[in-house]
Design a protein around this motif. Sequence first.
Motif, PDB file in Angstrom:
ATOM      1  N   VAL A  31       0.866  -1.183   0.000  1.00  0.00           N
ATOM      2  CA  VAL A  31       0.000   0.000   0.000  1.00  0.00           C
ATOM      3  C   VAL A  31       0.901   1.230   0.000  1.00  0.00           C
ATOM      4  CG1 VAL A  31      -1.815   1.252   1.226  1.00  0.00           C
ATOM      5  CG2 VAL A  31      -1.699  -1.219   1.402  1.00  0.00           C
ATOM      6  N   ARG A  49      -0.906   1.221   5.213  1.00  0.00           N
ATOM      7  CA  ARG A  49      -2.075   0.360   5.342  1.00  0.00           C
ATOM      8  C   ARG A  49      -3.016   0.883   6.418  1.00  0.00           C
ATOM      9  NH1 ARG A  49      -4.535  -4.479   7.632  1.00  0.00           N
ATOM     10  NH2 ARG A  49      -3.434  -4.109   9.566  1.00  0.00           N
ATOM     11  N   LEU A  52      -5.574   3.238   5.075  1.00  0.00           N
ATOM     12  CA  LEU A  52      -6.627   2.815   4.138  1.00  0.00           C
ATOM     13  C   LEU A  52      -8.003   3.158   4.689  1.00  0.00           C
ATOM     14  CD1 LEU A  52      -5.734  -0.721   2.715  1.00  0.00           C
ATOM     15  CD2 LEU A  52      -5.954   1.392   1.447  1.00  0.00           C
ATOM     16  N   ARG A  63      -3.454   0.791  -3.491  1.00  0.00           N
ATOM     17  CA  ARG A  63      -2.702  -0.443  -3.663  1.00  0.00           C
ATOM     18  C   ARG A  63      -2.346  -0.495  -5.137  1.00  0.00           C
ATOM     19  NH1 ARG A  63      -6.438  -4.641  -0.524  1.00  0.00           N
ATOM     20  NH2 ARG A  63      -4.792  -6.086  -1.040  1.00  0.00           N
TER      21      ARG A  63
END
Length: 333
Positions: A31, A49, A52, A63
């Motif tokens: 990511v 991450r 996200l 991603r």
Amino acid sequence: MAATDIGIDLGTASILVYLKGKGVVLKEPSVVAFDRDTNKIKAIGEEARLMLGRTPGNIVAVRPLRQGVISDYTVTEKMIKYFIQKALGKRTYRKPRMSVCVPSGVTEVEKRAVEDAAYAAGAREVYIIEEPIAAAIGAGIDISRPCGNMIVDIGGGTADIAVISLGGSVVSTSIKVAGDNFDEALVRYMRKKHNLLIGERTAEDMKINIGTCYPLSTPETMNVRGRNLVTGLPKTIEVSSEETEEALREPTAQIVEAVHSVLEKTPPELAADVADRGIILTGGGALLRGLEELMEERTGINTMTAEDPMTCVAIGTGKYVEFMAGNHDLSQP
């Protein structure tokens, strides 16, 4: 100074880097978070991450690999560069030899994109290796022997299924149904059944904690938080593993179906080997509970999961360089 050999498992969900003599030195989510206004990269890996689904407008967490294929080239290149530097440290003088792993169904164009990204990230030589073969080497199978082994590698974006003999794959297929689809199935199920909207990360936690694709002897439960679609307010619901089994029925059935179709195309001698030796599951998706039982029930073939399914492909990719070097040595009298 000896050149370093690096194996990279370019996964949709995570990237693993293997160094010769050291094993897997790095395992991070693939990511990347970058600032839209300045186009600068904010964070890569685990740090990104956590962002996200939680970013303000000017920062996007993406991603760059979708379903095992590079969807954002420049970001991927920067990401590979970052991970290589992080794995090697600053002490390298020579460019490394790199083997990079791709799903078995990729086109030449997609292979080229991976190659170019690896060269741009500073590789001296690049080997492209197919995922099931890397997974087999990493699972400790001697792939150079003339007998059939079946590998089912379930990653984040793709599931690769292959019957391997004499160092190559005889029959293989790659389907775009894997870990991410398990997550999506859980998101859909929660929305349909409980009117609860959950994010990717919550779905993943659900899959890891109570996810199963075969009824457990004692059902487990977990609290899942999300937004209630009727009231629009945050809400927590208790979900049981039985519900995840129902939610995951479709994607797991597709994987079993693909295994079935590969077995149908396998030459009889090799099919006999597979029935004898069993099916080996690798990849992060293999950690989903009940997969072995489901596969056994549907195919009637003994199924086992490799020792450390997450790192199999990375280890195999790293060892592939040595395997290739070994092959070249054999040709000399």
